[in-house]
Motif scaffolding. Structure first.
Motif, PDB file in Angstrom:
ATOM      1  N   ARG A  76       1.025  -1.023  -0.019  1.00 35.81           N
ATOM      2  CA  ARG A  76       0.440  -0.128   0.480  1.00 35.81           C
ATOM      3  C   ARG A  76       1.321   0.785  -0.041  1.00 35.81           C
ATOM      4  NH1 ARG A  76      -3.827  -3.209   2.702  1.00 35.81           N
ATOM      5  NH2 ARG A  76      -2.681  -2.471   4.873  1.00 35.81           N
ATOM      6  N   LEU A  77       1.453   1.070   0.934  1.00 29.02           N
ATOM      7  CA  LEU A  77       2.116   2.746   1.065  1.00 29.02           C
ATOM      8  C   LEU A  77       3.775   2.556  -0.497  1.00 29.02           C
ATOM      9  CD1 LEU A  77       3.671   4.428   2.387  1.00 29.02           C
ATOM     10  CD2 LEU A  77       5.670   3.103   2.955  1.00 29.02           C
ATOM     11  N   LYS A  78       3.670   1.657  -1.065  1.00 33.74           N
ATOM     12  CA  LYS A  78       4.526   1.748  -2.797  1.00 33.74           C
ATOM     13  C   LYS A  78       3.156   2.479  -3.817  1.00 33.74           C
ATOM     14  CE  LYS A  78       6.538  -0.716  -6.528  1.00 33.74           C
ATOM     15  NZ  LYS A  78       7.704  -1.868  -6.593  1.00 33.74           N
ATOM     16  N   ILE A  79       2.247   2.030  -3.511  1.00 36.66           N
ATOM     17  CA  ILE A  79       1.182   2.170  -4.313  1.00 36.66           C
ATOM     18  C   ILE A  79       0.594   4.012  -4.282  1.00 36.66           C
ATOM     19  CG2 ILE A  79      -1.674   2.550  -4.283  1.00 36.66           C
ATOM     20  CD1 ILE A  79      -1.497  -1.049  -3.803  1.00 36.66           C
ATOM     21  N   VAL A  80       0.618   4.357  -2.897  1.00 32.80           N
ATOM     22  CA  VAL A  80       0.155   5.332  -2.818  1.00 32.80           C
ATOM     23  C   VAL A  80       1.926   6.843  -2.986  1.00 32.80           C
ATOM     24  CG1 VAL A  80       0.724   6.977  -0.788  1.00 32.80           C
ATOM     25  CG2 VAL A  80      -1.351   5.285  -0.313  1.00 32.80           C
ATOM     26  N   THR A  81       2.879   6.072  -3.115  1.00 36.55           N
ATOM     27  CA  THR A  81       4.278   6.182  -3.605  1.00 36.55           C
ATOM     28  C   THR A  81       3.405   6.612  -4.978  1.00 36.55           C
ATOM     29  OG1 THR A  81       5.879   5.661  -1.813  1.00 36.55           O
ATOM     30  CG2 THR A  81       6.763   6.459  -3.901  1.00 36.55           C
ATOM     31  N   LEU A  82       3.452   5.243  -5.472  1.00 32.99           N
ATOM     32  CA  LEU A  82       3.332   5.947  -6.802  1.00 32.99           C
ATOM     33  C   LEU A  82       1.634   7.089  -7.378  1.00 32.99           C
ATOM     34  CD1 LEU A  82       3.002   1.844  -8.023  1.00 32.99           C
ATOM     35  CD2 LEU A  82       5.260   3.368  -9.416  1.00 32.99           C
ATOM     36  N   SER A 101      -7.051  -5.431  -6.068  1.00 31.18           N
ATOM     37  CA  SER A 101      -7.663  -4.411  -5.553  1.00 31.18           C
ATOM     38  C   SER A 101      -8.022  -4.651  -4.210  1.00 31.18           C
ATOM     39  CB  SER A 101      -8.893  -5.936  -6.356  1.00 31.18           C
ATOM     40  OG  SER A 101      -8.397  -5.324  -7.745  1.00 31.18           O
ATOM     41  N   ASN A 102      -7.974  -6.243  -3.350  1.00 31.98           N
ATOM     42  CA  ASN A 102      -7.823  -6.173  -1.914  1.00 31.98           C
ATOM     43  C   ASN A 102      -7.664  -4.620  -1.265  1.00 31.98           C
ATOM     44  OD1 ASN A 102      -9.488  -7.823  -2.130  1.00 31.98           O
ATOM     45  ND2 ASN A 102      -7.742  -9.399  -1.648  1.00 31.98           N
ATOM     46  N   HIS A 103      -6.382  -4.111  -1.496  1.00 31.29           N
ATOM     47  CA  HIS A 103      -5.600  -3.078  -1.237  1.00 31.29           C
ATOM     48  C   HIS A 103      -6.126  -2.260  -1.505  1.00 31.29           C
ATOM     49  CE1 HIS A 103      -1.859  -5.138   1.093  1.00 31.29           C
ATOM     50  NE2 HIS A 103      -1.923  -5.817  -0.348  1.00 31.29           N
ATOM     51  N   MET A 104      -6.791  -1.598  -2.952  1.00 30.04           N
ATOM     52  CA  MET A 104      -7.495  -0.814  -3.313  1.00 30.04           C
ATOM     53  C   MET A 104      -8.389  -0.458  -2.530  1.00 30.04           C
ATOM     54  SD  MET A 104      -4.869   0.465  -4.928  1.00 30.04           S
ATOM     55  CE  MET A 104      -5.468   2.097  -5.458  1.00 30.04           C
ATOM     56  N   LYS A 105      -9.512  -0.720  -2.282  1.00 34.05           N
ATOM     57  CA  LYS A 105     -10.187  -0.956  -1.015  1.00 34.05           C
ATOM     58  C   LYS A 105      -9.731  -0.952  -0.223  1.00 34.05           C
ATOM     59  CE  LYS A 105     -13.974  -3.635   0.125  1.00 34.05           C
ATOM     60  NZ  LYS A 105     -14.601  -4.796   1.261  1.00 34.05           N
ATOM     61  N   ILE A 106      -9.183  -1.155   0.465  1.00 33.16           N
ATOM     62  CA  ILE A 106      -8.550  -0.602   1.941  1.00 33.16           C
ATOM     63  C   ILE A 106      -7.928   1.010   2.296  1.00 33.16           C
ATOM     64  CG2 ILE A 106      -6.508  -1.397   3.694  1.00 33.16           C
ATOM     65  CD1 ILE A 106      -6.895  -3.864   3.339  1.00 33.16           C
ATOM     66  N   LEU A 107      -7.504   1.286   1.383  1.00 28.28           N
ATOM     67  CA  LEU A 107      -7.288   2.477   0.744  1.00 28.28           C
ATOM     68  C   LEU A 107      -8.693   3.639   0.556  1.00 28.28           C
ATOM     69  CD1 LEU A 107      -3.943   2.173  -1.356  1.00 28.28           C
ATOM     70  CD2 LEU A 107      -3.636   3.385   1.435  1.00 28.28           C
ATOM     71  N   ARG A 108      -9.085   2.915   0.224  1.00 24.01           N
ATOM     72  CA  ARG A 108     -10.091   4.286  -0.593  1.00 24.01           C
ATOM     73  C   ARG A 108     -11.566   4.300   0.413  1.00 24.01           C
ATOM     74  NH1 ARG A 108     -11.241   0.405  -4.422  1.00 24.01           N
ATOM     75  NH2 ARG A 108     -13.391  -0.124  -4.125  1.00 24.01           N
ATOM     76  N   GLU A 109     -11.453   3.160   1.963  1.00 24.53           N
ATOM     77  CA  GLU A 109     -12.249   3.102   2.853  1.00 24.53           C
ATOM     78  C   GLU A 109     -11.664   4.032   3.499  1.00 24.53           C
ATOM     79  OE1 GLU A 109     -12.893  -0.966   4.114  1.00 24.53           O
ATOM     80  OE2 GLU A 109     -14.545  -0.575   2.533  1.00 24.53           O
TER      81      GLU A 109
END
Length: 102
Positions: A18-24, A47-55
């Motif tokens: 998730r930190l890598k996704i946020v960095t990107l 998709s599971n990680h994106m759901k967590i970031l969205r929520e």
């Protein structure tokens, strides 16, 4: 004065993927396909990680045809940064206060 930090948000961001996704996403708005390519994660995992970031309110979604684009909500990270800055300010004054041992 006790400064509180958003521990739920820290838990969300503590995950390496998730930190890598946020960095990107701090660099550009990306769709799921881009994020799969950039992270090497499987689509279902991503998709599971994106759901967590969205929520958690870290990212917003933007539909574009059959794709969903994700963009970072910088104000959420700025808020966390402000919480840490307040904690650092508190620590500076706390250095002058020393509780006596019994």
């Amino acid at each position: 004065m006790m400064t509180s930090v958003d521990t739920d948000l820290i838990r969300v961001l503590a995950d390496p993927l998730r930190l890598k996704i946020v960095t990107l996403l701090a660099r550009e708005t990306l769709c799921t396909t881009h994020l799969v390519e950039e992270t090497g994660a499987k689509q279902t995992n991503l998709s599971n990680h994106m759901k967590i970031l969205r929520e958690a309110g870290v990212v917003d979604t933007e539909p574009c045809g059959r794709f969903i684009y994700y963009k970072l909500r910088p104000e959420v990270l700025a808020g966390l940064s402000e919480q840490f800055a307040a904690l650092a300010d508190s620590a500076r004054t706390a250095a002058e206060n020393k509780r006596a041992c019994p």
